[in-house]
Write an enzyme that holds these catalytic residues in place. Sequence first.
Site, PDB file in Angstrom:
ATOM      1  N   ARG A  96      40.341  39.707  58.962  1.00  0.00           N
ATOM      2  CA  ARG A  96      40.837  38.341  58.736  1.00  0.00           C
ATOM      3  C   ARG A  96      41.236  38.145  57.273  1.00  0.00           C
ATOM      4  O   ARG A  96      42.219  37.469  56.977  1.00  0.00           O
ATOM      5  CB  ARG A  96      39.805  37.292  59.164  1.00  0.00           C
ATOM      6  CG  ARG A  96      39.624  37.200  60.671  1.00  0.00           C
ATOM      7  CD  ARG A  96      40.960  36.914  61.388  1.00  0.00           C
ATOM      8  NE  ARG A  96      40.920  37.113  62.804  1.00  0.00           N
ATOM      9  CZ  ARG A  96      41.200  38.249  63.441  1.00  0.00           C
ATOM     10  NH1 ARG A  96      41.498  39.340  62.772  1.00  0.00           N
ATOM     11  NH2 ARG A  96      41.172  38.309  64.748  1.00  0.00           N
ATOM     12  N   GLU A  99      44.460  39.874  56.997  1.00  0.00           N
ATOM     13  CA  GLU A  99      45.470  39.024  57.638  1.00  0.00           C
ATOM     14  C   GLU A  99      45.850  37.845  56.736  1.00  0.00           C
ATOM     15  O   GLU A  99      47.037  37.505  56.611  1.00  0.00           O
ATOM     16  CB  GLU A  99      44.917  38.515  58.973  1.00  0.00           C
ATOM     17  CG  GLU A  99      45.858  37.630  59.753  1.00  0.00           C
ATOM     18  CD  GLU A  99      45.216  37.158  61.040  1.00  0.00           C
ATOM     19  OE1 GLU A  99      45.871  37.266  62.074  1.00  0.00           O
ATOM     20  OE2 GLU A  99      44.054  36.673  61.004  1.00  0.00           O
ATOM     21  N   SER A 122      42.771  38.462  37.264  1.00  0.00           N
ATOM     22  CA  SER A 122      41.843  39.564  37.047  1.00  0.00           C
ATOM     23  C   SER A 122      40.787  39.646  38.144  1.00  0.00           C
ATOM     24  O   SER A 122      40.241  38.630  38.571  1.00  0.00           O
ATOM     25  CB  SER A 122      41.148  39.391  35.694  1.00  0.00           C
ATOM     26  OG  SER A 122      40.163  40.386  35.523  1.00  0.00           O
TER      27      SER A 122
END
Length: 156
Positions: A96, A99, A122
Amino acid sequence: MIQSQINRNIRLDLADAILLSKAKKDLSFAEIADGTGLAEAFVTAALLGQQALPADAARLVGAKLDLDEDSILLLQMIPLRGCIDDRIPTDPTMYRFYEMLQVYGTTLKALVHEKFGDGIISAINFKLDVKKVADPEGGERAVITLDGKYLPTKPF
């Protein structure tokens, strides 16, 4: 003296042992991190092989998890970071996040560049937090904060 690792397997093996000890002792990551002076997310990342702990924190964590001296030393070594397999994650939770970056990665890049200019966020000067909050529509929501220092690209 500061030491560095060049092989990910030793830290992954240590992470497996740590997770087993954590389960046997029924400890949360928050309980393990308590007293270290470090954020729960940072200590968790170290326990999973992605960060190095200061000596005092490594000893405290090691005592809570009954780790041997070699394991406590390994927790202090600079790990080979980002060593997750170079493939699409199959774990549903990790997928997820993958995704989310597939869907929103270009949006995040565009917004960061629009607001800050050419540069990066960063992952070294970085803070991570995960909170569970009630969803007004029922259930619960995860609030994940990624707090990284902006580093501008500098022409040379």
